[in-house]
Write an enzyme that holds these catalytic residues in place. Sequence first.
Site, PDB file in Angstrom:
ATOM      1  N   SER A 183       0.851  -1.196   0.000  1.00 54.36           N
ATOM      2  CA  SER A 183       0.000   0.000   0.000  1.00 54.36           C
ATOM      3  C   SER A 183       0.880   1.237   0.000  1.00 54.36           C
ATOM      4  O   SER A 183       2.054   1.183   0.413  1.00 54.36           O
ATOM      5  CB  SER A 183      -0.894  -0.007   1.249  1.00 54.36           C
ATOM      6  OG  SER A 183      -1.523   1.244   1.430  1.00 54.36           O
ATOM      7  N   TYR A 202      -1.851  -1.264  10.279  1.00 57.05           N
ATOM      8  CA  TYR A 202      -1.943  -1.533   8.847  1.00 57.05           C
ATOM      9  C   TYR A 202      -0.733  -0.955   8.121  1.00 57.05           C
ATOM     10  O   TYR A 202      -0.091  -1.639   7.310  1.00 57.05           O
ATOM     11  CB  TYR A 202      -3.227  -0.945   8.274  1.00 57.05           C
ATOM     12  CG  TYR A 202      -3.405  -1.225   6.797  1.00 57.05           C
ATOM     13  CD1 TYR A 202      -3.916  -2.445   6.365  1.00 57.05           C
ATOM     14  CD2 TYR A 202      -3.056  -0.279   5.826  1.00 57.05           C
ATOM     15  CE1 TYR A 202      -4.072  -2.724   5.010  1.00 57.05           C
ATOM     16  CE2 TYR A 202      -3.211  -0.540   4.481  1.00 57.05           C
ATOM     17  CZ  TYR A 202      -3.722  -1.747   4.074  1.00 57.05           C
ATOM     18  OH  TYR A 202      -3.861  -2.019   2.732  1.00 57.05           O
TER      19      TYR A 202
END
Length: 278
Positions: free
Chosen positions: A178, A191
């Site tokens: 990401s 995350y």
Amino acid sequence: MDRKKISTSAELSFWNYRMLTPDQICRYAPPPNHLEGRIILISGAGDGIGREVAFACAEQGATTILLGRSVGNLESTYDAIIERTAHTPVICPIDLETAGPEEYAQLNLLVNSQFGRLDGLVNNAGILGSRTPMNHYKPQTWDSVLKINVTAQYMLTQALVPTLEVSASGASVIFTTSGVGRRSRAFWGAYAVSKFAIEGLVQTWGQECENLDSFRINAIDPGATRTKMRAEAYPAENPEKLKSPSEIMPAYLYLLGDDSIGINGLTIDAQLPDEQQN
């Protein structure tokens, strides 16, 4: 992309082998039956991007192994693949949060006994966790995110290495990263940390695979995509402004096929920066 910025051996492999620009990767059009006869395992295949990767691989001729926690979701993907293609997938229910080395070793034995090899592995499963300040992040949530997003995927891949190494086509392993794994943002907590870990894992493992002629390992950053996780992270966002999972498949098909042989230890963007919503 400026070639003067390239420094690692993995990056040099990218340019020496294929010279594709980011635009060419994002718009990659595979030839017919691009993955014909290949065996590809996809984690998180029950919905979202993982489900679409399974569709795309099956449509290109691959037999897909659908791994995930929800049997119902996997069955839905299975039925859709049967309806859309001539290939019969295999369902493999595994909970990445609770599974351990024994389960992954057993999975490797099953794949080896049924197919004799594994030509591709897409580590797509993941959870968001909490959008909470680090000062208040719950330890249990932290452990779950790191287990599912990093540790479990490492253990799964490691267990499957013997079966990946016998692929005649040169197996391709893909992890999911990401933008917050390369430049973090406040409140992305575990995350973001998990994606930084994935970036490091891919670079380290990729360098170890250099010149071994066994398998290659890379990461894909899907970018802003119309998924449940994206809606959870940005509840006020209009999903219709985002690309659908099917629109970002070119990068996955590229890395899973022969045209990406020699690319190792890199992160590939599935969307160009000017195409993404912030």
